[in-house]
Motif scaffolding. Structure first.
Motif, PDB file in Angstrom:
ATOM      1  N   PRO A  83       8.807 -65.292  58.807  1.00 56.04           N
ATOM      2  CA  PRO A  83       8.281 -64.946  57.481  1.00 56.04           C
ATOM      3  C   PRO A  83       8.036 -63.455  57.323  1.00 56.04           C
ATOM      4  N   LEU A  84       7.771 -62.771  58.403  1.00 54.41           N
ATOM      5  CA  LEU A  84       7.556 -61.333  58.340  1.00 54.41           C
ATOM      6  C   LEU A  84       8.794 -60.609  57.826  1.00 54.41           C
ATOM      7  N   MET A  85       9.965 -61.147  58.125  1.00 57.93           N
ATOM      8  CA  MET A  85      11.199 -60.510  57.674  1.00 57.93           C
ATOM      9  C   MET A  85      11.316 -60.537  56.148  1.00 57.93           C
ATOM     10  N   PHE A  86      10.717 -61.529  55.500  1.00 57.85           N
ATOM     11  CA  PHE A  86      10.727 -61.573  54.043  1.00 57.85           C
ATOM     12  C   PHE A  86       9.696 -60.622  53.449  1.00 57.85           C
ATOM     13  N   LEU A  87       8.660 -60.326  54.201  1.00 57.42           N
ATOM     14  CA  LEU A  87       7.591 -59.471  53.722  1.00 57.42           C
ATOM     15  C   LEU A  87       7.932 -57.990  53.864  1.00 57.42           C
ATOM     16  N   PRO A  89      10.644 -56.095  53.098  1.00 63.88           N
ATOM     17  CA  PRO A  89      11.141 -55.368  51.911  1.00 63.88           C
ATOM     18  C   PRO A  89      10.058 -55.121  50.867  1.00 63.88           C
ATOM     19  N   VAL A  90       9.170 -56.082  50.688  1.00 65.72           N
ATOM     20  CA  VAL A  90       8.089 -55.911  49.714  1.00 65.72           C
ATOM     21  C   VAL A  90       7.167 -54.776  50.161  1.00 65.72           C
ATOM     22  N   LEU A  91       6.852 -54.751  51.448  1.00 63.30           N
ATOM     23  CA  LEU A  91       6.002 -53.684  51.965  1.00 63.30           C
ATOM     24  C   LEU A  91       6.673 -52.315  51.825  1.00 63.30           C
ATOM     25  N   MET A  92       7.957 -52.268  52.022  1.00 65.85           N
ATOM     26  CA  MET A  92       8.675 -50.990  51.890  1.00 65.85           C
ATOM     27  C   MET A  92       8.650 -50.506  50.434  1.00 65.85           C
ATOM     28  N   ILE A  93       8.829 -51.419  49.496  1.00 71.79           N
ATOM     29  CA  ILE A  93       8.781 -51.033  48.085  1.00 71.79           C
ATOM     30  C   ILE A  93       7.381 -50.538  47.735  1.00 71.79           C
ATOM     31  N   GLY A  94       6.356 -51.244  48.229  1.00 65.81           N
ATOM     32  CA  GLY A  94       4.978 -50.803  47.997  1.00 65.81           C
ATOM     33  C   GLY A  94       4.701 -49.442  48.604  1.00 65.81           C
ATOM     34  N   LEU A  95       5.256 -49.188  49.777  1.00 69.54           N
ATOM     35  CA  LEU A  95       5.081 -47.892  50.421  1.00 69.54           C
ATOM     36  C   LEU A  95       5.721 -46.775  49.607  1.00 69.54           C
ATOM     37  N   VAL A  96       6.924 -47.007  49.139  1.00 67.16           N
ATOM     38  CA  VAL A  96       7.604 -45.993  48.322  1.00 67.16           C
ATOM     39  C   VAL A  96       6.840 -45.775  47.012  1.00 67.16           C
ATOM     40  N   ALA A  97       6.412 -46.863  46.387  1.00 65.65           N
ATOM     41  CA  ALA A  97       5.684 -46.733  45.124  1.00 65.65           C
ATOM     42  C   ALA A  97       4.375 -45.979  45.326  1.00 65.65           C
ATOM     43  N   SER A  98       3.647 -46.296  46.387  1.00 65.54           N
ATOM     44  CA  SER A  98       2.387 -45.588  46.617  1.00 65.54           C
ATOM     45  C   SER A  98       2.628 -44.118  46.950  1.00 65.54           C
TER      46      SER A  98
END
Length: 133
Positions: A83-87, A89-98
């Protein structure tokens, strides 16, 4: 030449069999069945072995690995990723956005005031039974 021939029924082994023997000896060493000196001596004999009988003698006083380690299996591939593998990309998008928002604080303040001013007005209208036109 007859001095170099093995006993009848012995088979020659290759590098793969010698490597497998050293790996199994390593497993026995890790399990505490062999001392450092015994492991080194047997590993040396395994790398020099030419016939299967020579390798079999190295394991004569050791138990079978499968019987002694029932839960251990070779490397296996899983059917589904974790499940971490699905999370990720979301974390990377959040990192870029922040990173973008923190580099431009005016954008953060603008979004804050838009949310503050538009949120309560919409909420109030929906509580009164619908939108006014």
């Amino acid at each position: 030449m007859s001095g170099y021939l093995p006993a009848r029924g012995s088979l020659r082994i290759g590098d793969a069999e010698r490597d497998r023997a050293v790996e199994q000896l390593s497993d026995h060493f890790v399990a505490g069945r062999l001392t450092q000196d015994e492991f080194e001596e047997r590993s040396d004999q395994a790398t020099k072995a030419r016939y299967a009988d020579e390798v079999d003698l190295l394991f004569a006083d050791l138990p079978e690995l499968e019987a002694s380690q029932p839960g251990r299996r070779g490397p296996q591939r899983r059917g589904h990723p974790s499940p971490l593998m699905f999370l990720i990309p979301v974390l990377m998008i959040g990192l870029v956005a922040s990173a973008v928002i923190l580099a431009a604080p005016w954008l953060l303040w603008m979004l804050f005031w838009v949310a503050m001013l538009s949120g309560p007005a919409r909420h109030h209208r929906w509580q009164q039974g619908g939108r006014r036109g």
